[in-house]
Design an enzyme around this catalytic site. Sequence first.
Site, mmCIF file in Angstrom:
data_model
loop_
_atom_site.group_PDB
_atom_site.id
_atom_site.type_symbol
_atom_site.label_atom_id
_atom_site.label_comp_id
_atom_site.label_asym_id
_atom_site.label_seq_id
_atom_site.Cartn_x
_atom_site.Cartn_y
_atom_site.Cartn_z
ATOM 1 N N ASN A 8 44.429 42.652 37.974
ATOM 2 C CA ASN A 8 45.697 42.987 37.326
ATOM 3 C C ASN A 8 45.618 44.444 36.870
ATOM 4 O O ASN A 8 45.011 44.738 35.854
ATOM 5 C CB ASN A 8 45.915 42.039 36.134
ATOM 6 N N TRP A 9 46.233 45.316 37.641
ATOM 7 C CA TRP A 9 46.169 46.758 37.321
ATOM 8 C C TRP A 9 47.100 47.110 36.163
ATOM 9 O O TRP A 9 47.086 48.226 35.679
ATOM 10 C CB TRP A 9 46.514 47.602 38.562
ATOM 11 N N LYS A 10 47.932 46.175 35.776
ATOM 12 C CA LYS A 10 48.940 46.413 34.726
ATOM 13 C C LYS A 10 49.737 47.690 35.060
ATOM 14 O O LYS A 10 49.848 48.035 36.227
ATOM 15 C CB LYS A 10 48.276 46.473 33.344
ATOM 16 N N HIS A 92 52.128 36.496 31.212
ATOM 17 C CA HIS A 92 50.995 37.234 30.649
ATOM 18 C C HIS A 92 51.238 37.441 29.149
ATOM 19 O O HIS A 92 52.377 37.668 28.727
ATOM 20 C CB HIS A 92 50.831 38.579 31.365
ATOM 21 N N GLU A 94 50.789 39.861 27.313
ATOM 22 C CA GLU A 94 51.432 41.139 26.976
ATOM 23 C C GLU A 94 52.950 41.039 27.116
ATOM 24 O O GLU A 94 53.697 41.770 26.468
ATOM 25 C CB GLU A 94 50.865 42.263 27.862
ATOM 26 N N GLU A 163 43.590 32.872 29.432
ATOM 27 C CA GLU A 163 43.209 34.162 28.875
ATOM 28 C C GLU A 163 43.363 34.132 27.353
ATOM 29 O O GLU A 163 44.483 34.301 26.841
ATOM 30 C CB GLU A 163 44.111 35.268 29.438
ATOM 31 N N GLY A 169 41.235 42.918 26.940
ATOM 32 C CA GLY A 169 41.127 44.362 26.690
ATOM 33 C C GLY A 169 40.332 44.735 25.450
ATOM 34 O O GLY A 169 40.409 45.861 24.978
ATOM 35 N N SER A 207 38.317 40.474 29.223
ATOM 36 C CA SER A 207 37.099 41.291 29.132
ATOM 37 C C SER A 207 36.012 40.890 30.130
ATOM 38 O O SER A 207 34.818 40.924 29.815
ATOM 39 C CB SER A 207 36.554 41.279 27.704
ATOM 40 N N GLY A 228 41.427 42.629 34.244
ATOM 41 C CA GLY A 228 42.284 43.763 33.912
ATOM 42 C C GLY A 228 41.518 45.069 34.031
ATOM 43 O O GLY A 228 41.328 45.613 35.128
ATOM 44 N N GLY A 229 41.027 45.572 32.909
ATOM 45 C CA GLY A 229 40.377 46.884 32.834
ATOM 46 C C GLY A 229 39.325 47.124 33.909
ATOM 47 O O GLY A 229 39.299 48.192 34.539
HETATM 48 P P1 PGA Z 1 41.048 42.625 30.629
HETATM 49 O O1 PGA Z 1 42.514 42.064 30.918
HETATM 50 O O2 PGA Z 1 40.174 42.227 31.788
HETATM 51 O O3 PGA Z 1 41.225 44.118 30.523
HETATM 52 O O4 PGA Z 1 40.580 42.008 29.345
HETATM 53 C C1 PGA Z 1 42.702 40.808 31.506
HETATM 54 C C2 PGA Z 1 44.168 40.529 31.660
HETATM 55 O O5 PGA Z 1 44.966 40.942 30.806
HETATM 56 O O6 PGA Z 1 44.584 39.889 32.636
#
Ligand code: PGA
Length: 244
Positions: A8-10, A92, A94, A163, A169, A207, A228-229
């Site tokens: 997930n590159w967001k 998600h 977010e 998640e 993050g 994470s 994500g990151g």
């Molecule tokens: P993260 O994000 O790996 O940066 O914790 C995961 C996600 O939001 O899908």
Amino acid sequence: MKKLIIANWKNNLSFKDCLALAKNYAKVFRASSGAVVACPSAWALVSVKKILGAGVKLGAQDVGHQERGAHTGEIDAKSLAELGCSYVIIGHSERRAQGESSAQINLKLKAILKEPKLIPVICVGESWSQYQAKKSKAFVTEQIKQTLAGLSLGGRQIIIAYEPIWAIGTGKAMPASEAQIMHQFIKVEAKKVLGAKARLMVLYGGSVNGANAKTYLAEPDIDGLLVGGSSLKIQEFKKIANIR
Ligand code: PGA
């Protein structure tokens, strides 16, 4: 079953950086690599699709619930399928944090299931205060019931990404043994709604990095990862995806 790794590159990257990362993905994950999915921003889907080779599938980070029509700013599921998406992330945390409700996510899920080529990835997970109060199971059960209500899957595959919000993050990942217990629980709860024969995968996200990924992938009920990151750094992501 091969474990699935979704990146997930967001909305982290510039257009130029998106294309550069897609080129690296294409180089590292060739046809034989299997189940790796890249989810760039909607504005980069077409360009990234052209770059990714057969080794990486394309996913979107969200979808509108309405069909194509006079809906300014929306992106419909049929168009995502036409662009070559195979997966669509919905719910998600977010987006939920900006007010998206489980009822809205349920409508998005139904829109995705109208498209035979799309596989939904539904995110669930508790906050830090719910986790501390030992309310994770109750909260996630409610999210599952509301987001999956009234579905008829008819053999379609469905993915839930567990998640914990506090792990996203933050560098504070949930220990794999604890995640395993939640995954097993989520499968039981989701199958109460979807039926025992539902084709369900449950992925862990929060994470994940090159060092801890193998601890998750060793667990029997963790069917893959939503990253994500660490998916933005090709060397780190390569480690994660090559562990399977
Ligand atoms: P993260 O994000 O790996 O940066 O914790 C995961 C996600 O939001 O899908």
